[in-house]
Design a protein around this motif. Structure first.
Motif, PDB file in Angstrom:
ATOM      1  N   ILE A 170     -37.297 -45.737 -18.713  1.00  0.00           N
ATOM      2  CA  ILE A 170     -37.408 -44.375 -18.859  1.00  0.00           C
ATOM      3  C   ILE A 170     -38.478 -44.109 -17.310  1.00  0.00           C
ATOM      4  N   GLU A 181     -40.277 -40.145 -13.876  1.00  0.00           N
ATOM      5  CA  GLU A 181     -40.302 -38.316 -13.604  1.00  0.00           C
ATOM      6  C   GLU A 181     -40.158 -37.984 -14.555  1.00  0.00           C
ATOM      7  N   ASP A 182     -39.484 -38.722 -15.713  1.00  0.00           N
ATOM      8  CA  ASP A 182     -39.021 -37.599 -17.069  1.00  0.00           C
ATOM      9  C   ASP A 182     -40.178 -37.793 -17.676  1.00  0.00           C
ATOM     10  N   ASP A 226     -42.165 -34.808 -16.679  1.00  0.00           N
ATOM     11  CA  ASP A 226     -41.532 -33.788 -16.728  1.00  0.00           C
ATOM     12  C   ASP A 226     -42.035 -33.417 -18.627  1.00  0.00           C
ATOM     13  N   THR A 243     -36.094 -42.798 -24.585  1.00  0.00           N
ATOM     14  CA  THR A 243     -34.491 -42.306 -24.420  1.00  0.00           C
ATOM     15  C   THR A 243     -33.089 -42.356 -24.951  1.00  0.00           C
ATOM     16  N   TRP A 253     -37.864 -31.370 -25.924  1.00  0.00           N
ATOM     17  CA  TRP A 253     -37.355 -31.548 -24.275  1.00  0.00           C
ATOM     18  C   TRP A 253     -36.274 -32.994 -25.073  1.00  0.00           C
ATOM     19  N   PRO A 301     -34.515 -36.082 -21.320  1.00  0.00           N
ATOM     20  CA  PRO A 301     -34.624 -36.596 -20.439  1.00  0.00           C
ATOM     21  C   PRO A 301     -33.792 -36.086 -19.695  1.00  0.00           C
ATOM     22  N   LYS A 302     -33.829 -36.056 -18.385  1.00  0.00           N
ATOM     23  CA  LYS A 302     -32.954 -36.057 -17.631  1.00  0.00           C
ATOM     24  C   LYS A 302     -31.598 -37.070 -16.945  1.00  0.00           C
TER      25      LYS A 302
END
Length: 315
Positions: free
Chosen positions: A215, A218-219, A222, A243, A291, A293-294
């Motif tokens: 992962i 930055e996820d 966030d 993820t 939420w 992950p991006k």
């Protein structure tokens, strides 16, 4: 309430997760952020830490600080990993109570789950079997922290301590030292060096068959901000954070070789240890809070390799 004016302490702000935390807090408009380097504040020194807390009146803490390393470091210095992480956790937790910090996020580790464990690993599988011997000191400290969060919340009848267990993190500001790094960053450096040296082949430890979930840092940052903003949704338990996708070490090596541009042969030394066969987290409990992950794996790998080259001034 966690808002743009909150006084926030990011412990370990120069590391992999801490630097990502600092970046995203700034991007999201949180400006009242306190940081201290290791030289400015020794987190294992209770006297120094208490003075820091008494002076700063911190409201929220992201506890990203700690001693982290790869297989070699964990095998050769288990007592150091145990002691330093226990000391940091214990002191920060006690100061958070004494100085009435509103919320603390503590980060566990997927190595706290049993070595042989049903996959994907649910939160309730913690302490249901023997953990991986090579990370026993570090894992024991993290288990203490996980239990500590729940225990403090129970004793003081609040939800002050939040525990999240991210799977293997990677990203900018990772440790690329071959002796103490994790597999992701170690392979980036190994493949880059092999490419620069013009090596026809590269030898890697183990069979390459173990599977790992990765992962982007930055996820995790966030997700941490999301947790602070949604404390009212959180139960007194730890939350897995991943993820939902894992890769064999062979697949990881092939992906990194492709991004780095190394086209030599990859050889596997099966006389070396593999470690835990698989570590895939069941993150459904956390994802149900709203939420997700991006950053996907390919994008995160490209960003990390680009940062590595820029950081070390290499092409």
């Amino acid at each position: 309430m966690f808002d743009k004016n909150s006084k926030i302490y990011v412990a370990g702000h120069t590391g992999l997760l801490g630097s990502a935390m600092l970046k995203l807090l700034n991007q999201n408009g949180y400006e009242n952020i306190i940081t201290k380097t290791h030289q400015e504040l020794e987190l294992t020194n209770k006297v120094s830490v208490e003075q820091f807390f008494s002076e700063t009146k911190i409201e929220y803490i992201f506890l990203c600080a700690g001693k982290v390393g790869g297989i070699i470091g964990n095998k050769t210095e288990p007592a150091t990993y145990l002691h330093q992480n226990l000391a940091i956790q214990d002191i920060i937790f006690e100061m958070a109570i004494k100085y009435d910090v509103k919320n603390v996020i503590f980060y566990g580790s997927s190595c706290t789950y049993p070595k042989i464990c049903e996959q994907p690993m649910k939160e309730e599988y913690l302490l249901t079997g023997a953990i991986e011997e090579t990370s026993i000191g570090y894992a024991a400290a993290k288990i203490a922290g996980i239990i500590g969060c729940k225990s403090y919340n129970t004793q003081y009848n609040d939800h002050r301590f939040i525990c999240v267990i991210p799977n293997s993190m990677y990203g900018p500001n990772d440790n690329f030292d071959l002796e103490n790094s994790h597999v992701f960053s170690a392979l980036i450096r190994r493949f880059h060096q092999a490419k620069i040296n013009g090596d026809n082949s590269i030898n890697l430890w183990g069979s390459g068959n173990p599977r790992r979930e990765f992962i982007f840092s930055e996820d995790v940052a966030d997700a941490s901000i999301f947790l602070m903003e949604n404390v009212h949704k959180i139960e007194n338990t730890h939350y897995n954070l991943g993820t939902g996708i894992d890769y064999s070490i062979k697949e990881l090596a092939q992906n990194i070789a492709s991004v780095v541009g190394y086209d030599g042969e990859i050889l596997w030394d099966t006389s070396k240890p593999d470690g835990t066969p698989r570590k895939l987290l069941d993150s459904s409990k956390f994802l149900a809070l709203g939420w997700k992950p991006k950053v996907n794996f390919a994008e995160g790998l490209e960003i990390t390799y680009k940062w590595y080259k820029e950081k070390y001034g290499i092409n």
